[in-house]
Design a protein around this motif. Structure first.
Motif, PDB file in Angstrom:
ATOM      1  N   VAL A 161      -8.664  46.298 -13.269  1.00  0.00           N
ATOM      2  CA  VAL A 161      -8.441  46.424 -11.832  1.00  0.00           C
ATOM      3  C   VAL A 161      -7.284  45.507 -11.450  1.00  0.00           C
ATOM      4  O   VAL A 161      -7.212  44.363 -11.912  1.00  0.00           O
ATOM      5  N   LYS A 162      -6.388  46.011 -10.615  1.00  0.00           N
ATOM      6  CA  LYS A 162      -5.251  45.215 -10.162  1.00  0.00           C
ATOM      7  C   LYS A 162      -5.538  44.610  -8.793  1.00  0.00           C
ATOM      8  O   LYS A 162      -6.146  45.257  -7.941  1.00  0.00           O
ATOM      9  N   VAL A 163      -5.103  43.374  -8.620  1.00  0.00           N
ATOM     10  CA  VAL A 163      -5.255  42.678  -7.342  1.00  0.00           C
ATOM     11  C   VAL A 163      -3.905  42.709  -6.628  1.00  0.00           C
ATOM     12  O   VAL A 163      -2.922  42.155  -7.115  1.00  0.00           O
ATOM     13  N   TYR A 164      -3.889  43.378  -5.474  1.00  0.00           N
ATOM     14  CA  TYR A 164      -2.680  43.551  -4.681  1.00  0.00           C
ATOM     15  C   TYR A 164      -2.758  42.689  -3.419  1.00  0.00           C
ATOM     16  O   TYR A 164      -3.837  42.201  -3.057  1.00  0.00           O
ATOM     17  N   PRO A 165      -1.629  42.484  -2.748  1.00  0.00           N
ATOM     18  CA  PRO A 165      -1.682  41.821  -1.440  1.00  0.00           C
ATOM     19  C   PRO A 165      -2.671  42.514  -0.513  1.00  0.00           C
ATOM     20  O   PRO A 165      -2.849  43.731  -0.560  1.00  0.00           O
ATOM     21  N   SER A 166      -3.306  41.732   0.331  1.00  0.00           N
ATOM     22  CA  SER A 166      -4.401  42.237   1.155  1.00  0.00           C
ATOM     23  C   SER A 166      -3.936  43.337   2.107  1.00  0.00           C
ATOM     24  O   SER A 166      -2.910  43.216   2.781  1.00  0.00           O
ATOM     25  N   THR A 167      -4.717  44.406   2.165  1.00  0.00           N
ATOM     26  CA  THR A 167      -4.457  45.515   3.091  1.00  0.00           C
ATOM     27  C   THR A 167      -5.539  45.586   4.167  1.00  0.00           C
ATOM     28  O   THR A 167      -5.687  46.599   4.832  1.00  0.00           O
ATOM     29  N   ARG A 168      -6.295  44.491   4.329  1.00  0.00           N
ATOM     30  CA  ARG A 168      -7.418  44.506   5.273  1.00  0.00           C
ATOM     31  C   ARG A 168      -6.964  44.781   6.703  1.00  0.00           C
ATOM     32  O   ARG A 168      -7.632  45.471   7.468  1.00  0.00           O
ATOM     33  N   TYR A 169      -5.798  44.236   7.088  1.00  0.00           N
ATOM     34  CA  TYR A 169      -5.338  44.354   8.474  1.00  0.00           C
ATOM     35  C   TYR A 169      -4.454  45.575   8.705  1.00  0.00           C
ATOM     36  O   TYR A 169      -4.002  45.796   9.829  1.00  0.00           O
ATOM     37  N   LEU A 170      -4.177  46.366   7.661  1.00  0.00           N
ATOM     38  CA  LEU A 170      -3.259  47.488   7.838  1.00  0.00           C
ATOM     39  C   LEU A 170      -3.761  48.471   8.890  1.00  0.00           C
ATOM     40  O   LEU A 170      -3.021  48.894   9.778  1.00  0.00           O
ATOM     41  N   ARG A 171      -5.033  48.861   8.791  1.00  0.00           N
ATOM     42  CA  ARG A 171      -5.584  49.837   9.736  1.00  0.00           C
ATOM     43  C   ARG A 171      -5.630  49.273  11.143  1.00  0.00           C
ATOM     44  O   ARG A 171      -5.298  49.964  12.122  1.00  0.00           O
ATOM     45  N   LYS A 172      -6.006  47.999  11.265  1.00  0.00           N
ATOM     46  CA  LYS A 172      -6.116  47.384  12.591  1.00  0.00           C
ATOM     47  C   LYS A 172      -4.764  47.362  13.292  1.00  0.00           C
ATOM     48  O   LYS A 172      -4.638  47.777  14.448  1.00  0.00           O
ATOM     49  N   TYR A 173      -3.729  46.902  12.588  1.00  0.00           N
ATOM     50  CA  TYR A 173      -2.420  46.792  13.228  1.00  0.00           C
ATOM     51  C   TYR A 173      -1.708  48.135  13.289  1.00  0.00           C
ATOM     52  O   TYR A 173      -0.780  48.306  14.083  1.00  0.00           O
ATOM     53  N   GLN A 174      -2.134  49.074  12.480  1.00  0.00           N
ATOM     54  CA  GLN A 174      -1.598  50.423  12.612  1.00  0.00           C
ATOM     55  C   GLN A 174      -2.004  51.015  13.965  1.00  0.00           C
ATOM     56  O   GLN A 174      -1.190  51.601  14.671  1.00  0.00           O
ATOM     57  N   LEU A 175      -3.268  50.825  14.341  1.00  0.00           N
ATOM     58  CA  LEU A 175      -3.731  51.315  15.646  1.00  0.00           C
ATOM     59  C   LEU A 175      -3.032  50.574  16.779  1.00  0.00           C
ATOM     60  O   LEU A 175      -2.671  51.163  17.803  1.00  0.00           O
ATOM     61  N   LEU A 176      -2.810  49.243  16.598  1.00  0.00           N
ATOM     62  CA  LEU A 176      -2.135  48.474  17.637  1.00  0.00           C
ATOM     63  C   LEU A 176      -0.700  48.938  17.824  1.00  0.00           C
ATOM     64  O   LEU A 176      -0.212  49.071  18.947  1.00  0.00           O
ATOM     65  N   ALA A 177      -0.021  49.214  16.711  1.00  0.00           N
ATOM     66  CA  ALA A 177       1.376  49.634  16.792  1.00  0.00           C
ATOM     67  C   ALA A 177       1.505  51.011  17.439  1.00  0.00           C
ATOM     68  O   ALA A 177       2.429  51.256  18.218  1.00  0.00           O
ATOM     69  N   LEU A 178       0.569  51.898  17.125  1.00  0.00           N
ATOM     70  CA  LEU A 178       0.659  53.253  17.669  1.00  0.00           C
ATOM     71  C   LEU A 178       0.260  53.318  19.132  1.00  0.00           C
ATOM     72  O   LEU A 178       0.803  54.103  19.905  1.00  0.00           O
ATOM     73  N   SER A 179      -0.700  52.463  19.532  1.00  0.00           N
ATOM     74  CA  SER A 179      -1.155  52.503  20.924  1.00  0.00           C
ATOM     75  C   SER A 179      -0.254  51.714  21.850  1.00  0.00           C
ATOM     76  O   SER A 179      -0.293  51.894  23.060  1.00  0.00           O
TER      77      SER A 179
END
Length: 445
Positions: free
Chosen positions: A165-183
């Motif tokens: 399994v590969k450990v990548y930079p965190s994507t936890r906030y991607l969905r949250k800030y995606q909604l903020l950017a679109l709204s």
């Protein structure tokens, strides 16, 4: 799942207790003769139960099936949910102790979970892991030690479940800030979007001429068709070049909650670049230490976020001294258009800033530069604490001085027209995205 009738046999603690009681009965039988027959009965019953459990555990094709449930990627610095799916194929409930061979990076040598699984039932054993470094993590086998309700013996079941399994930079906030950017919720935070008319190459519309419009923008063909003056209206280009510049030098080695400042910067950069792409800007990346390590040109296409994520994933560093001279030369040579540069770095003292201020001013003269650096949370705890001794007073005074220098750094950068963000590691992502959205709402980006 190959059975080894001797190698996979283990003695349960309850068996040792039972054999100890039997031995004491035989010992006391030398002094109390009638206990001899009792001890013999207990020994025969105990031996029969031991043989029965051995047959229950090893006879036939019974067993326990296990499978590890995890994603292809883990998020750096986050609590990642892992599960082990267990299926009991025995005709009776079993007590199981499950050991998962975790990757060596966790240095976890006592991982053990115990549970009871009813006959024929399937259950999932959840747990969480928090990786503190990027890279490849290799899971090993799953070991299950099962026993019947008698709990005298244990059978070891080894499940080959090697997994990379590969450990990548965190994507936890991607969905949250995606909604903020679109709204575009910045309008509810008191920010007013100002429409600025310019002469960039991005055409908006043809409109009627009003007093004050630039006569150089008159559209004579449209004027001839309509019989009244018409002008071309232009707006500033929306697709701006956005670059995250990450310093991988010695100043970014400072740890906080298990992660270095570099890792926090990488996590925040991924979220920020995703928001920039959603805002129709072109996102790029520059990393440097003693030399320029990576330069991903700013683009806006469907594969750009994946390219940036892969680039951030493979970042390594020896934490050498950062060369701002090399950074400035590369940026001025490679970036011909005015861009927004978000620089992740760390300055602890005014002296460290003054050594690099010449290069920062040169970057700010050609581009919009925002410098992100970090508050020392340990010094904050010292300043807020109560000093009872002379040594404590000295330490608190020094902490106050360092905090004052951080504020002086902000003022010094502002004096030369350089935007700055002074933040803590845990608030880095939030503060960086908010600053970008603020600049976007003010039409500075």
């Amino acid at each position: 799942m190959k059975k080894h009738f001797i190698k996979d046999l283990f003695i349960h603690t309850r068996w040792y207790i039972g054999i100890s009681i039997t031995a004491f009965l035989f010992l006391f039988a030398f002094f109390i003769p009638w206990l001899w027959s009792v001890a013999m009965v207990v020994l025969l019953v105990f031996g029969g139960l031991t043989l029965l459990e051995y047959l229950l555990l090893f006879a036939g094709n019974r067993g326990l099936q296990a499978r590890r449930i995890t994603g292809e990627r883990l998020n750096l610095g986050d609590e990642n949910e892992i599960g082990i799916s267990l299926l009991n194929l025995f005709p009776f409930p079993v007590h199981a102790e499950v050991l998962d061979e975790l990757p060596v990076q966790f240095q976890e040598r006592n991982f053990k979970r115990a549970l009871t699984i009813p006959a024929g039932h399937k259950t999932t054993l959840p747990y969480t892991l928090r990786p503190l470094s990027r890279g490849e993590y290799r899971f090993g086998r799953i070991l299950c030690y099962v026993s019947s309700p008698l709990c005298l013996l244990q059978r070891r079941i080894r499940i080959e479940a090697e997994q990379l399994v590969k450990v990548y930079p965190s994507t936890r906030y991607l969905r949250k800030y995606q909604l903020l950017a679109l709204s575009d919720n910045m309008q509810f935070a008191g920010s007013k979007k100002i429409r600025r008319v310019g002469h960039s190459m991005e055409f908006e519309q043809i409109k009627d001429y009003v007093q004050g419009d630039d006569v150089r923008s008159i559209n004579w063909k449209a004027t001839a068709r309509r019989g009244g003056l018409m002008v071309n209206n232009f707006i500033d280009a929306r697709s701006q070049q956005i670059y995250c510049v990450i310093d991988k030098g010695r100043g970014m080695k400072m740890p906080f909650d298990g992660l270095s400042l570099l890792d926090y910067s990488i996590n925040a950069a991924l979220v920020f670049l995703n928001v920039a792409l959603l805002k129709q800007d072109r996102a790029g990346l520059i990393t440097f230490s003693s030399k320029i390590n990576e330069l991903v040109a700013a683009e806006r296409n469907s594969t750009q976020l994946h390219k940036l994520n892969e680039t951030l994933y493979r970042q390594t560093t020896d934490y050498s001294d950062s060369s701002y001279e090399a950074l400035t030369a590369t940026v001025l040579h490679k970036l011909s258009h005015r861009s927004f540069l978000l620089l992740f770095t760390n300055f602890e003292t005014m002296a460290s800033l003054e050594r690099q201020l010449h290069y920062l001013r040169k970057l700010a003269s050609r581009h919009l530069l925002c410098v992100v650096f970090f508050q020392n949370t340990l010094l904050k705890e010292i300043r807020e604490g109560h000093a009872d001794t002379l040594e404590g007073i000295y330490i608190k005074t020094i902490a106050d001085r360092f905090d004052f220098e951080k504020k002086q750094i902000v003022k010094e950068l502002r004096r030369y027209g350089i935007i700055s963000v002074l933040t803590t590691p845990q608030d880095l992502t939030v503060d960086v995205v908010n600053k970008y959205l603020e600049l976007k709402s003010r039409q500075m980006v």
